[in-house]
Design an enzyme around this catalytic site. Sequence first.
Site, PDB file in Angstrom:
ATOM      1  N   HIS A 215       0.819  -1.225   0.000  1.00 29.54           N
ATOM      2  CA  HIS A 215       0.000   0.000   0.000  1.00 29.54           C
ATOM      3  C   HIS A 215       0.855   1.279   0.000  1.00 29.54           C
ATOM      4  O   HIS A 215       1.006   1.955   0.990  1.00 29.54           O
ATOM      5  CB  HIS A 215      -1.074   0.016   1.087  1.00 29.54           C
ATOM      6  CG  HIS A 215      -0.689  -0.404   2.467  1.00 29.54           C
ATOM      7  ND1 HIS A 215       0.390   0.123   3.151  1.00 29.54           N
ATOM      8  CD2 HIS A 215      -1.291  -1.276   3.320  1.00 29.54           C
ATOM      9  CE1 HIS A 215       0.435  -0.418   4.354  1.00 29.54           C
ATOM     10  NE2 HIS A 215      -0.563  -1.258   4.474  1.00 29.54           N
ATOM     11  N   ARG A 226      15.387  15.899   1.698  1.00 31.08           N
ATOM     12  CA  ARG A 226      16.686  15.414   2.182  1.00 31.08           C
ATOM     13  C   ARG A 226      16.726  13.903   2.394  1.00 31.08           C
ATOM     14  O   ARG A 226      17.774  13.355   2.696  1.00 31.08           O
ATOM     15  CB  ARG A 226      17.053  16.128   3.495  1.00 31.08           C
ATOM     16  CG  ARG A 226      17.321  17.611   3.326  1.00 31.08           C
ATOM     17  CD  ARG A 226      17.748  18.241   4.654  1.00 31.08           C
ATOM     18  NE  ARG A 226      18.076  19.648   4.482  1.00 31.08           N
ATOM     19  CZ  ARG A 226      17.194  20.641   4.520  1.00 31.08           C
ATOM     20  NH1 ARG A 226      15.907  20.359   4.732  1.00 31.08           N
ATOM     21  NH2 ARG A 226      17.563  21.899   4.359  1.00 31.08           N
ATOM     22  N   HIS A 250      -7.132   6.790   1.254  1.00 27.04           N
ATOM     23  CA  HIS A 250      -5.756   6.457   1.621  1.00 27.04           C
ATOM     24  C   HIS A 250      -4.735   7.206   0.761  1.00 27.04           C
ATOM     25  O   HIS A 250      -3.645   7.539   1.231  1.00 27.04           O
ATOM     26  CB  HIS A 250      -5.518   4.948   1.477  1.00 27.04           C
ATOM     27  CG  HIS A 250      -6.100   4.133   2.579  1.00 27.04           C
ATOM     28  ND1 HIS A 250      -7.449   3.871   2.677  1.00 27.04           N
ATOM     29  CD2 HIS A 250      -5.515   3.519   3.647  1.00 27.04           C
ATOM     30  CE1 HIS A 250      -7.677   3.129   3.745  1.00 27.04           C
ATOM     31  NE2 HIS A 250      -6.516   2.904   4.346  1.00 27.04           N
ATOM     32  N   ASP A 273      -7.284  -3.593   0.465  1.00 23.30           N
ATOM     33  CA  ASP A 273      -7.022  -3.570   1.914  1.00 23.30           C
ATOM     34  C   ASP A 273      -8.353  -3.619   2.659  1.00 23.30           C
ATOM     35  O   ASP A 273      -8.524  -3.005   3.712  1.00 23.30           O
ATOM     36  CB  ASP A 273      -6.214  -2.336   2.310  1.00 23.30           C
ATOM     37  CG  ASP A 273      -5.544  -2.465   3.681  1.00 23.30           C
ATOM     38  OD1 ASP A 273      -5.392  -3.605   4.165  1.00 23.30           O
ATOM     39  OD2 ASP A 273      -5.195  -1.428   4.280  1.00 23.30           O
ATOM     40  N   LEU A 306      -6.757   5.426  10.323  1.00 18.85           N
ATOM     41  CA  LEU A 306      -7.275   4.583   9.252  1.00 18.85           C
ATOM     42  C   LEU A 306      -6.995   3.119   9.567  1.00 18.85           C
ATOM     43  O   LEU A 306      -5.893   2.767   9.997  1.00 18.85           O
ATOM     44  CB  LEU A 306      -6.636   4.952   7.914  1.00 18.85           C
ATOM     45  CG  LEU A 306      -7.188   6.190   7.191  1.00 18.85           C
ATOM     46  CD1 LEU A 306      -6.350   6.482   5.955  1.00 18.85           C
ATOM     47  CD2 LEU A 306      -8.644   5.996   6.809  1.00 18.85           C
ATOM     48  N   GLY A 308      -7.620   0.000   7.442  1.00 14.12           N
ATOM     49  CA  GLY A 308      -8.066  -0.712   6.262  1.00 14.12           C
ATOM     50  C   GLY A 308      -9.067   0.115   5.477  1.00 14.12           C
ATOM     51  O   GLY A 308      -9.280   1.295   5.752  1.00 14.12           O
TER      52      GLY A 308
END
Length: 377
Positions: A215, A226, A250, A273, A306, A308
């Site tokens: 994911h 950087r 997501h 997911d 979150l 799933g």
Amino acid sequence: MEHYAISAKRIFDGERFHTHSSLVWQGETIVGIFPTSTVDEKIIIQHYAEGIITPGFIDIQVNGGGGVMFNEKTDVDGIDTICKAHRKHGTAYLLPTLISDTPRKIHEALTAAQNALDCNTLGILGIHIEGPWINPAKKGAHNESLFFDPQISMLESLPWLKSGTTLITLAPEKVNNESIKWLSKKGAILSCGHSNATTQELDNQYFNAISGFTHLYNAMSPLEGRQAGVVGKALMTDNAWCSIITDNIHVSKESALLAHRVKPKGKLLIVTDAMASVGSKSPSFTLNDEIISVVDNKLVNTNGNLAGAHIGMDESVANVIKWGIDEAEAFKMASTYPAIAIKQERLGKLKEGFYASATILDPNYEAQHVLVNGILF
């Protein structure tokens, strides 16, 4: 043995579109795609006038469905319930996914997956073990009290699959190199996920054992000016695939399109997911004694993190097409590319000799029927 056939306005075989054609199969195997006018009149053709037939969708990260979490119902019946729930959303095959749990539960999950494979449970391709060998700094909804660095003696005690696919998501910086090497030699497909590694930490000889990234963007160190982090490494590693959740929660449209532009063709694939709420009337379920709920169409734990996704493959595909990704490419991201990623050589295309597996969509890309091992649902 009888022949069967389905036809639609368009058939996408994994490479190109066919019109005025039918997909013919016998038993579990595709015979081919032929002009409908040439199909033997003895073969009854199921026709979908406005439909699209694609290779069967493959979801390599499914935590639950139909009110069932794999962690909570770790048996053949649980796997079958999950497969049936996702079939309604166009998923022909999947990997039931175990979220971080105890060694005993991992043992149960591997046993359940092998039993399901042995009794030909329709839709299962193996197993995905996501954690507990991950980084607490990127734990997401996983329970960090369960995390540990697996030693070879423990790995040797587990009942690894004798058939099917074993996919493991781990944080390479949290797993000793010898265990990574052991898992790779065992035949497991290793994916980097829930990782806070720096680019330098991923630049070692054992990173070569990593095939993909789980994911993309979520639960991994970000791309910064950087420090490229895991996100940067995932985007820059041309030979590694990246799975991506396309629920527009997501990952944003822009981030998904950036990944699609950067990754070589065939290396970006869709996963849901998905959790137990998909295909269930209940808006909540339990994971590791914690209540997970659907709030504004997203799944969150009690801390608001979150946990799933609440989405099926058909909607996931529709989203990427709406975002501007070519229709054929979107179908590949849901079928052809996952098949390649987990080395399922007879899936992902509608070609002679491949398994008789297909997803039938309506013009809005909503799943209408699914063909699995020659059986039409």
